[in-house]
Design a protein around this motif. Structure first.
Motif, PDB file in Angstrom:
ATOM      1  N   ASP A 392       0.873  -1.175   0.000  1.00  0.00           N
ATOM      2  CA  ASP A 392       0.000   0.000   0.000  1.00  0.00           C
ATOM      3  C   ASP A 392       0.908   1.222   0.000  1.00  0.00           C
ATOM      4  O   ASP A 392       1.253   1.784   1.039  1.00  0.00           O
ATOM      5  CB  ASP A 392      -0.903  -0.012   1.237  1.00  0.00           C
ATOM      6  CG  ASP A 392      -1.964   1.090   1.191  1.00  0.00           C
ATOM      7  OD1 ASP A 392      -1.754   2.077   0.446  1.00  0.00           O
ATOM      8  OD2 ASP A 392      -2.979   0.971   1.895  1.00  0.00           O
ATOM      9  N   ARG A 393       1.321   1.624  -1.190  1.00  0.00           N
ATOM     10  CA  ARG A 393       2.327   2.671  -1.331  1.00  0.00           C
ATOM     11  C   ARG A 393       1.897   3.986  -0.688  1.00  0.00           C
ATOM     12  O   ARG A 393       2.663   4.633   0.029  1.00  0.00           O
ATOM     13  CB  ARG A 393       2.614   2.881  -2.823  1.00  0.00           C
ATOM     14  CG  ARG A 393       3.468   4.087  -3.141  1.00  0.00           C
ATOM     15  CD  ARG A 393       3.616   4.263  -4.647  1.00  0.00           C
ATOM     16  NE  ARG A 393       4.169   5.578  -4.939  1.00  0.00           N
ATOM     17  CZ  ARG A 393       3.436   6.680  -5.049  1.00  0.00           C
ATOM     18  NH1 ARG A 393       2.119   6.607  -4.886  1.00  0.00           N
ATOM     19  NH2 ARG A 393       4.010   7.838  -5.331  1.00  0.00           N
ATOM     20  N   ASN A 394       0.666   4.395  -0.938  1.00  0.00           N
ATOM     21  CA  ASN A 394       0.201   5.678  -0.404  1.00  0.00           C
ATOM     22  C   ASN A 394       0.201   5.677   1.124  1.00  0.00           C
ATOM     23  O   ASN A 394       0.603   6.652   1.761  1.00  0.00           O
ATOM     24  CB  ASN A 394      -1.198   5.995  -0.936  1.00  0.00           C
ATOM     25  CG  ASN A 394      -1.185   6.333  -2.413  1.00  0.00           C
ATOM     26  OD1 ASN A 394      -0.215   6.907  -2.917  1.00  0.00           O
ATOM     27  ND2 ASN A 394      -2.241   5.977  -3.120  1.00  0.00           N
ATOM     28  N   ASN A 395      -0.239   4.559   1.715  1.00  0.00           N
ATOM     29  CA  ASN A 395      -0.250   4.456   3.170  1.00  0.00           C
ATOM     30  C   ASN A 395       1.180   4.462   3.716  1.00  0.00           C
ATOM     31  O   ASN A 395       1.461   5.087   4.746  1.00  0.00           O
ATOM     32  CB  ASN A 395      -0.980   3.184   3.607  1.00  0.00           C
ATOM     33  CG  ASN A 395      -1.110   3.071   5.115  1.00  0.00           C
ATOM     34  OD1 ASN A 395      -1.630   3.968   5.776  1.00  0.00           O
ATOM     35  ND2 ASN A 395      -0.637   1.965   5.672  1.00  0.00           N
ATOM     36  N   GLN A 396       2.096   3.774   3.020  1.00  0.00           N
ATOM     37  CA  GLN A 396       3.489   3.739   3.460  1.00  0.00           C
ATOM     38  C   GLN A 396       4.084   5.146   3.463  1.00  0.00           C
ATOM     39  O   GLN A 396       4.779   5.550   4.396  1.00  0.00           O
ATOM     40  CB  GLN A 396       4.308   2.823   2.538  1.00  0.00           C
ATOM     41  CG  GLN A 396       5.678   2.434   3.077  1.00  0.00           C
ATOM     42  CD  GLN A 396       6.752   3.467   2.805  1.00  0.00           C
ATOM     43  OE1 GLN A 396       6.682   4.192   1.822  1.00  0.00           O
ATOM     44  NE2 GLN A 396       7.742   3.539   3.690  1.00  0.00           N
ATOM     45  N   LEU A 397       3.788   5.922   2.412  1.00  0.00           N
ATOM     46  CA  LEU A 397       4.318   7.285   2.338  1.00  0.00           C
ATOM     47  C   LEU A 397       3.702   8.183   3.408  1.00  0.00           C
ATOM     48  O   LEU A 397       4.393   9.003   4.015  1.00  0.00           O
ATOM     49  CB  LEU A 397       4.051   7.872   0.944  1.00  0.00           C
ATOM     50  CG  LEU A 397       4.919   7.307  -0.192  1.00  0.00           C
ATOM     51  CD1 LEU A 397       4.421   7.815  -1.541  1.00  0.00           C
ATOM     52  CD2 LEU A 397       6.383   7.710   0.004  1.00  0.00           C
ATOM     53  N   ARG A 398       2.393   8.024   3.649  1.00  0.00           N
ATOM     54  CA  ARG A 398       1.745   8.814   4.701  1.00  0.00           C
ATOM     55  C   ARG A 398       2.383   8.543   6.054  1.00  0.00           C
ATOM     56  O   ARG A 398       2.688   9.468   6.821  1.00  0.00           O
ATOM     57  CB  ARG A 398       0.239   8.484   4.755  1.00  0.00           C
ATOM     58  CG  ARG A 398      -0.600   9.232   3.717  1.00  0.00           C
ATOM     59  CD  ARG A 398      -2.071   9.157   4.056  1.00  0.00           C
ATOM     60  NE  ARG A 398      -2.552   7.778   4.073  1.00  0.00           N
ATOM     61  CZ  ARG A 398      -3.062   7.163   3.025  1.00  0.00           C
ATOM     62  NH1 ARG A 398      -3.168   7.799   1.871  1.00  0.00           N
ATOM     63  NH2 ARG A 398      -3.474   5.917   3.118  1.00  0.00           N
ATOM     64  N   GLN A 399       2.592   7.251   6.360  1.00  0.00           N
ATOM     65  CA  GLN A 399       3.211   6.890   7.638  1.00  0.00           C
ATOM     66  C   GLN A 399       4.635   7.421   7.730  1.00  0.00           C
ATOM     67  O   GLN A 399       5.057   7.930   8.775  1.00  0.00           O
ATOM     68  CB  GLN A 399       3.200   5.367   7.802  1.00  0.00           C
ATOM     69  CG  GLN A 399       1.812   4.776   8.008  1.00  0.00           C
ATOM     70  CD  GLN A 399       1.849   3.265   8.167  1.00  0.00           C
ATOM     71  OE1 GLN A 399       2.859   2.615   7.878  1.00  0.00           O
ATOM     72  NE2 GLN A 399       0.754   2.682   8.626  1.00  0.00           N
ATOM     73  N   LEU A 400       5.389   7.331   6.629  1.00  0.00           N
ATOM     74  CA  LEU A 400       6.775   7.793   6.630  1.00  0.00           C
ATOM     75  C   LEU A 400       6.858   9.285   6.922  1.00  0.00           C
ATOM     76  O   LEU A 400       7.580   9.711   7.831  1.00  0.00           O
ATOM     77  CB  LEU A 400       7.424   7.495   5.271  1.00  0.00           C
ATOM     78  CG  LEU A 400       8.813   8.112   5.043  1.00  0.00           C
ATOM     79  CD1 LEU A 400       9.835   7.536   6.017  1.00  0.00           C
ATOM     80  CD2 LEU A 400       9.265   7.894   3.598  1.00  0.00           C
ATOM     81  N   PHE A 401       6.110  10.074   6.171  1.00  0.00           N
ATOM     82  CA  PHE A 401       6.231  11.521   6.334  1.00  0.00           C
ATOM     83  C   PHE A 401       5.564  12.023   7.617  1.00  0.00           C
ATOM     84  O   PHE A 401       5.986  13.022   8.187  1.00  0.00           O
ATOM     85  CB  PHE A 401       5.694  12.231   5.094  1.00  0.00           C
ATOM     86  CG  PHE A 401       6.591  12.072   3.896  1.00  0.00           C
ATOM     87  CD1 PHE A 401       7.883  12.571   3.914  1.00  0.00           C
ATOM     88  CD2 PHE A 401       6.162  11.396   2.756  1.00  0.00           C
ATOM     89  CE1 PHE A 401       8.728  12.418   2.826  1.00  0.00           C
ATOM     90  CE2 PHE A 401       6.996  11.243   1.669  1.00  0.00           C
ATOM     91  CZ  PHE A 401       8.290  11.753   1.696  1.00  0.00           C
ATOM     92  N   HIS A 402       4.536  11.308   8.084  1.00  0.00           N
ATOM     93  CA  HIS A 402       3.944  11.652   9.380  1.00  0.00           C
ATOM     94  C   HIS A 402       4.952  11.414  10.496  1.00  0.00           C
ATOM     95  O   HIS A 402       5.112  12.229  11.410  1.00  0.00           O
ATOM     96  CB  HIS A 402       2.677  10.822   9.627  1.00  0.00           C
ATOM     97  CG  HIS A 402       2.061  11.055  10.982  1.00  0.00           C
ATOM     98  ND1 HIS A 402       1.360  12.207  11.298  1.00  0.00           N
ATOM     99  CD2 HIS A 402       2.052  10.291  12.110  1.00  0.00           C
ATOM    100  CE1 HIS A 402       0.953  12.145  12.547  1.00  0.00           C
ATOM    101  NE2 HIS A 402       1.353  10.988  13.069  1.00  0.00           N
ATOM    102  N   SER A 403       5.679  10.277  10.398  1.00  0.00           N
ATOM    103  CA  SER A 403       6.694   9.952  11.391  1.00  0.00           C
ATOM    104  C   SER A 403       7.812  10.985  11.380  1.00  0.00           C
ATOM    105  O   SER A 403       8.283  11.432  12.426  1.00  0.00           O
ATOM    106  CB  SER A 403       7.265   8.556  11.118  1.00  0.00           C
ATOM    107  OG  SER A 403       8.374   8.288  11.937  1.00  0.00           O
ATOM    108  N   LEU A 404       8.251  11.407  10.192  1.00  0.00           N
ATOM    109  CA  LEU A 404       9.309  12.409  10.086  1.00  0.00           C
ATOM    110  C   LEU A 404       8.863  13.748  10.644  1.00  0.00           C
ATOM    111  O   LEU A 404       9.622  14.445  11.314  1.00  0.00           O
ATOM    112  CB  LEU A 404       9.737  12.558   8.616  1.00  0.00           C
ATOM    113  CG  LEU A 404      10.468  11.356   7.998  1.00  0.00           C
ATOM    114  CD1 LEU A 404      10.638  11.560   6.497  1.00  0.00           C
ATOM    115  CD2 LEU A 404      11.826  11.168   8.645  1.00  0.00           C
ATOM    116  N   GLN A 405       7.597  14.109  10.370  1.00  0.00           N
ATOM    117  CA  GLN A 405       7.063  15.368  10.884  1.00  0.00           C
ATOM    118  C   GLN A 405       7.001  15.360  12.407  1.00  0.00           C
ATOM    119  O   GLN A 405       7.319  16.346  13.073  1.00  0.00           O
ATOM    120  CB  GLN A 405       5.664  15.630  10.298  1.00  0.00           C
ATOM    121  CG  GLN A 405       5.161  17.039  10.448  1.00  0.00           C
ATOM    122  CD  GLN A 405       5.973  18.053   9.637  1.00  0.00           C
ATOM    123  OE1 GLN A 405       6.569  17.705   8.644  1.00  0.00           O
ATOM    124  NE2 GLN A 405       6.004  19.291  10.109  1.00  0.00           N
ATOM    125  N   SER A 406       6.595  14.207  12.966  1.00  0.00           N
ATOM    126  CA  SER A 406       6.526  14.076  14.410  1.00  0.00           C
ATOM    127  C   SER A 406       7.906  14.185  15.040  1.00  0.00           C
ATOM    128  O   SER A 406       8.073  14.814  16.095  1.00  0.00           O
ATOM    129  CB  SER A 406       5.893  12.724  14.777  1.00  0.00           C
ATOM    130  OG  SER A 406       4.582  12.613  14.266  1.00  0.00           O
TER     131      SER A 406
END
Length: 412
Positions: A392-406
Motif C-alpha cells: 500500500d504505497r500511499n499508506n506507506q508514504l503517509r506513515q513515513l512523512f507523518h513519522s518524520l514530521q513528528s
C-alpha cells in the motif's frame, strides 16, 4: 556507490548526500516531454525554469551530459539525473566486460562458488574484436541460436538472430569500412589514474578510433518462460543514490500459484542478486559525483527453470506511457524517485523503504526484518526487498512523512 554512504535503492535503488537546508522552492529543468513533466509540474514547491540559467534539479538526456557536464558549475545542493560514465553499465559491451572482470575477481578472492553468483548473463562476445573467440565457441556448440545486438542502440534496432557461421561472416564483411554516425558514437570512456583524477577522451577522438559499429554476439535464451504462449521480459527500475506492463505484484502472484511461494521467493532473491552484483561490477569505474543519481531500467528474461537472465541495462528507460495503467505506474515511480532524491531534505537517511523503493545497500547489504526466513542465497541475511509483494504505497508514504514530521516537532 554514488555517495560516501554508498546507498542503493531498488525499485520496486538511492543516493543521499549531506542533509541540505530546506528550500522554499526547487527550480527544475527538463527537456523530456512525457510522464516526467506531469510529475515535476505538479510537485508542491517545484518551479520550472526553461533557460540554461540556475536550476536545482535537472533531468537531462545523455547527450546534454556528454557535451556540458564537465563545463557546468554545480552548487552543493544541485542534483542531475545521470552519472558521467553511466555507459559502463548501460553499453552492452562495457556491461559484459565489467561483469566478466568482476566474476574473475570474485573467483580469485572468494572462490568459484561465490563467482558462480555472477552467472546471470548469457555467454557474450564483443564483435568484431572477439570474433575469433566467438568462432571457437560457436564450433563447440553447433546448432544453437545466437543473437546479434549493436552495443549503442536501443528499442531493438539492428538486432538479428542467426544459427549459421556464414551469417556472421556475411555481417563481418558488410561492416568493413563503415563509419559510426554521430548518433551511434560511443561516449568517451574515462580512465582513472592512481591519483584519482580522470582522463576523459572526447567522443570525436573515439569516433576516429573505431572504424566499424560494434556489436555483441550473445547466446539466445531458447527456453523462455511463457505466459499465455507469449514471451516477455521484466523491466525493473533501480535507483542508484519496478515495474512492467503487468504489475510485478500480479506477476508474482501468477508464478506463486503455479510454482509455489518458495520457488518464487528464490527467483526474486536471484533478481536482487543481479542488481547488487551488476552494480558492484562497475563500482570502481563509475565516476562518483555527489550531484548525480541514476534511474536504471533493468531488462530481465526468465527461463522455464525460473532462472533470471540479465539482458541489458538502460540509462534512459522510457518514461512515455503506453496505457493508462502504464501512466499510473510511471507517475508513482517518478514521484517516489523524487522522494528518494529528496531535494526538500525531509528524509533522515535511515529509511529502509520509501514508497515503492526498498533500500538494498548501505555500505553493505541491508537486511529485512529480523526473524524472516533466509532464502536470499546472499549470505546470512535476508535482503530488504518487497519486489512484487503487496504494497500500500500511499499508506506507506503517509506513515513515513507523518513519522518524520513528528520527529521534527519533538526535536524543536
Amino acid at each position: 556507490m554514488s555517495r560516501p554512504k554508498n546507498q542503493n535503492y531498488k525499485g520496486h535503488g538511492l543516493s543521499k548526500g549531506k542533509e541540505r537546508e530546506q528550500r522554499a522552492s526547487i527550480r527544475f529543468k527538463t527537456t523530456l516531454i512525457n510522464t516526467l513533466m506531469d510529475v515535476l509540474r505538479h510537485r508542491p514547491g517545484w518551479v520550472e525554469v526553461k533557460d540554461e540559467g540556475e536550476w536545482d534539479f535537472y533531468w537531462c538526456d545523455v547527450s546534454w551530459l556528454r557535451e556540458n557536464f564537465d563545463h557546468t558549475y554545480m552548487d552543493e545542493h544541485v542534483r542531475i539525473s545521470h552519472f558521467r560514465n553511466h555507459y559502463e553499465l548501460t553499453r552492452k559491451n562495457y556491461m559484459v566486460k565489467n561483469l566478466k572482470r568482476f566474476r574473475k575477481q570474485l573467483e580469485r578472492e572468494a572462490g568459484k562458488l561465490e563467482a558462480a553468483k555472477c552467472d546471470f548473463f548469457p555467454k557474450t562476445f564483443e564483435m568484431p574484436c572477439e570474433y575469433h573467440l566467438f568462432v571457437e565457441e560457436f564450433r563447440k556448440n553447433p546448432g544453437i541460436t545466437w543473437i546479434m545486438k549493436p552495443v549503442a542502440r536501443s528499442q531493438g534496432k539492428g538486432i538479428f538472430l542467426f544459427r549459421r557461421l556464414k551469417d556472421i561472416m556475411d555481417w563481418r564483411k558488410g561492416t568493413a569500412g563503415k563509419k559510426l554516425t554521430s548518433l551511434e558514437a560511443p561516449p568517451a570512456r574515462s580512465a582513472v589514474n592512481p591519483s584519482g583524477s580522470h582522463d576523459a577522451r572526447s567522443s570525436d577522438d573515439q569516433k576516429d578510433e573505431i572504424p566499424v559499429e560494434n556489436y555483441v554476439a550473445q547466446r539466445y535464451i531458447e527456453n523462455p518462460y511463457l505466459i499465455g504462449g507469449r514471451k516477455f521480459d521484466l523491466r525493473v527500475y533501480v535507483l542508484v543514490m519496478s515495474g512492467c506492463k503487468w504489475m510485478l505484484q500480479r506477476f508474482r502472484q501468477y508464478l506463486a500459484s503455479k510454482h509455489g511461494p518458495e520457488a518464487v521467493e528464490t527467483l526474486f532473491s536471484d533478481m536482487d542478486n543481479i542488481f547488487v552484483r551488476s552494480l558492484q561490477s562497475v563500482q570502481k569505474v563509475i565516476i562518483s559525483d555527489k550531484h548525480c543519481f541514476e534511474l536504471y531500467g533493468y531488462d530481465i528474461l526468465i527461463d522455464q527453470n525460473l532462472k533470471p537472465w540479465l539482458l541489458e541495462v538502460n540509462a534512459s528507460p522510457s518514461l512515455t506511457a503506453s496505457s493508462q495503467e502504464d501512466y499510473e505506474l510511471k507517475i508513482c515511480l517518478l514521484e517516489d524517485t523524487l522522494h528518494v532524491v529528496d531535494m526538500e531534505a525531509r528524509l533522515t537517511g535511515r529509511e529502509k523503504r520509501v514508497g515503492g523503493f526498498d533500500l538494498m545497500w548501505n555500505d553493505g547489504p541491508v537486511s529485512r526484518e529480523e526473524g524472516a526466513p533466509d532464502l536470499s542465497g546472499m549470505g546470512n541475511f535476508v535482503t530488504n526487498t518487497h519486489l512484487g509483494c503487496v504494497n500500500d504505497r500511499n499508506n506507506q508514504l503517509r506513515q513515513l512523512f507523518h513519522s518524520l514530521q513528528s520527529q521534527k516537532k519533538a526535536s524543536s
